[in-house]
Design an enzyme around this catalytic site. Structure first.
Site, PDB file in Angstrom:
ATOM      1  N   ASP A 251      95.694  -2.991  35.900  1.00 42.71           N
ATOM      2  CA  ASP A 251      95.193  -3.495  37.175  1.00 42.71           C
ATOM      3  C   ASP A 251      95.448  -4.984  37.330  1.00 42.71           C
ATOM      4  O   ASP A 251      94.809  -5.806  36.676  1.00 42.71           O
ATOM      5  CB  ASP A 251      93.691  -3.209  37.280  1.00 42.71           C
ATOM      6  CG  ASP A 251      93.135  -3.533  38.658  1.00 42.71           C
ATOM      7  OD1 ASP A 251      93.940  -3.672  39.605  1.00 42.71           O
ATOM      8  OD2 ASP A 251      91.912  -3.664  38.791  1.00 42.71           O
TER       9      ASP A 251
ATOM     10  N   ASP B 111      99.110  -5.710  44.139  1.00 46.25           N
ATOM     11  CA  ASP B 111      98.096  -5.063  43.314  1.00 46.25           C
ATOM     12  C   ASP B 111      98.592  -3.730  42.762  1.00 46.25           C
ATOM     13  O   ASP B 111      98.959  -2.834  43.519  1.00 46.25           O
ATOM     14  CB  ASP B 111      96.822  -4.836  44.146  1.00 46.25           C
ATOM     15  CG  ASP B 111      95.686  -4.247  43.328  1.00 46.25           C
ATOM     16  OD1 ASP B 111      95.660  -4.482  42.108  1.00 46.25           O
ATOM     17  OD2 ASP B 111      94.836  -3.562  43.905  1.00 46.25           O
TER      18      ASP B 111
END
Length: 440
Positions: free
Chosen positions: A102, A312
């Site tokens: 992440d 992201d």
């Protein structure tokens, strides 16, 4: 993903004070290859617990040249997740852990025994009591008070307590500690600060935890920056591919740049300093520039923290300011109709531009290009913006895989990134995109 709204879509079938972790048997780069999901998660009709265990164990023996470090990374498709996962070892002796990659968060954490509240995970539960290298961090440590956003203290043990809550409502809390992370070829990162989570819940089903690779002090790339520098790159493979092999990767350290890499300046948002921001300057659909929206909505305003685009890996679907999204959607609809694509009247979940295709039907799919500041372009393959969705009538439809954002937070998600080599170069303040990056 930490500060971002929930964009994990099961329907798609598809992560102060300076300190650093020490590394031993250190190569010049830390290379994490991406393997196809069937290497770890075979089709359901052939899968059982014994096969999972054996296949996971075999992955730790992946080899490469002396200057690279490999550890598996896979798509979350087989267990209804829009994320990508890495397998690392934790502790001594090490416990194999499947963790979400992440770029939208910093903290590394794992579910820990004893669990007060834990969800089901596929790899063994990490028990810090069995690790000789596990150390809890005291409440008075700078790593606790100077870095954690919401530090706490366990009065009974005097150890630091962390709590992290994500935009989708998922959460983890427990003790802040240090332990080693283990990669194939016997390369270790020692003294890595991580969260030992005893209370966890939300949408992390199947994963053992999260590998935060954001820009903050607690992120993995920051902790190993003394060894590998503040640069890493990845290529996230096709989430729908049935191929048994994959050349996708996650690499920490500077590697030779692909000639096709186009860079755009890396921006910093004072209100969300841990995220990787870039500026977009527009879109093209079918080779024509899209008009009818304010370009200011795509540019970062440091005073308000709105705008800009967050790159992201922990979000599936890209989202753009509503006026920009509507302009792109309408331009796509117009070109799609001219190319013989039939738009259906109803929506599917968050998607409001979906198309029904008949067998043996020939249509022309409009192209989409994302334009970034500095002249960097991403010409998206159709698989990166047409998402297959099964309708209630059991027919397969294809939807424009983008969303509108009304909160000032624009995101470039991993569906749109798949197949591109993406370079996060904090040292030179830039982010690069290279088409067909997984093939190198």
């Amino acid at each position: 993903m930490a500060a971002l709204p929930s964009l994990l879509l099961p329907l798609l079938l598809l992560l102060l004070f300076s300190f650093s972790a020490d590394a031993t048997h250190t190569p010049r780069t830390l290379h994490v290859p991406v393997l196809h999901r069937d290497a770890v998660f075979p089709p359901a009709h052939t899968a059982d617990a014994a096969r999972y265990t054996a296949q996971l164990a075999s992955l730790s023996s992946t080899t490469d040249s002396d200057d690279q470090l490999r550890s598996p990374v896979i798509s979350g498709l087989p267990f209804d997740s829009g994320e990508y996962f890495a397998i690392v070892g934790v502790g001594d002796p090490s416990t194999r852990a499947l963790v979400v990659i992440d770029t939208g968060s910093d903290l590394i954490w794992l579910q820990c025994a004893p669990c007060r509240h834990c969800y089901r995970q596929l790899t063994p539960l990490y028990d810090p009591r069995s690790s000789t290298t596990y150390r809890q961090i005291p409440c008075a440590s700078p790593r606790c008070r100077g870095v954690l956003r919401y530090p706490g203290c366990d009065a009974g043990t005097g150890s630091c307590v962390y709590m992290v809550v994500y935009g989708d409502g998922s959460a983890s809390s427990g003790n802040l500690a240090t332990d080693r992370l283990v990669f194939p070829e016997d390369t270790h990162a020692h003294n890595v600060t991580l969260g030992c989570g005893h209370d966890n819940g939300g949408l992390f089903e199947s994963a053992a935890g999260l590998l935060g690779v954001g820009r903050g002090e607690l992120s993995f790339p920051t902790q190993v920056a003394a060894t590998y520098g503040r640069v890493f790159s990845y290529c996230l493979g096709d989430r729908m591919s049935r191929a048994k092999s994959s050349s996708s990767y996650l690499v920490f350290g500077r590697t030779p740049e692909l000639p096709s890499t186009a860079f755009t300046p890396l921006r910093t948002n004072p209100r969300r300093p841990s995220l990787y921001y870039v500026d977009m300057v527009g879109f093209s659909v079918a080779d024509e520039r899209v008009t009818g929206f304010s370009e200011a909505s795509l540019a970062l305003d440091p005073a308000t923290g709105r705008g800009g685009i967050v790159v992201d890996s922990g979000t599936a679907i890209s989202r753009f300011a509503r006026d920009a999204y509507v302009a792109v959607r309408d331009a796509f609809n117009s070109r799609a109709a001219a190319g013989g694509m039939r738009k259906v009247a109803h929506n599917f979940s968050v998607f409001d531009a979906c198309y029904g295709l008949r067998r043996k039907e020939t249509v022309r799919v409009p192209s989409i290009v994302l334009h970034f500041a500095g002249g960097a372009d991403m010409a998206l393959p159709p698989a990166n913006y047409l998402v297959p969705v099964q309708g209630g009538d059991r027919r397969m439809y294809f939807c424009l895989g983008l969303q509108a954002a009304d909160d000032g937070l624009n995101v470039l998600g991993n569906v749109q990134q798949q197949g591109f080599g993406v370079v996060f170069d904090v040292e030179r303040e830039r982010i690069g995109f290279a088409p067909n990056g997984c093939s190198t």
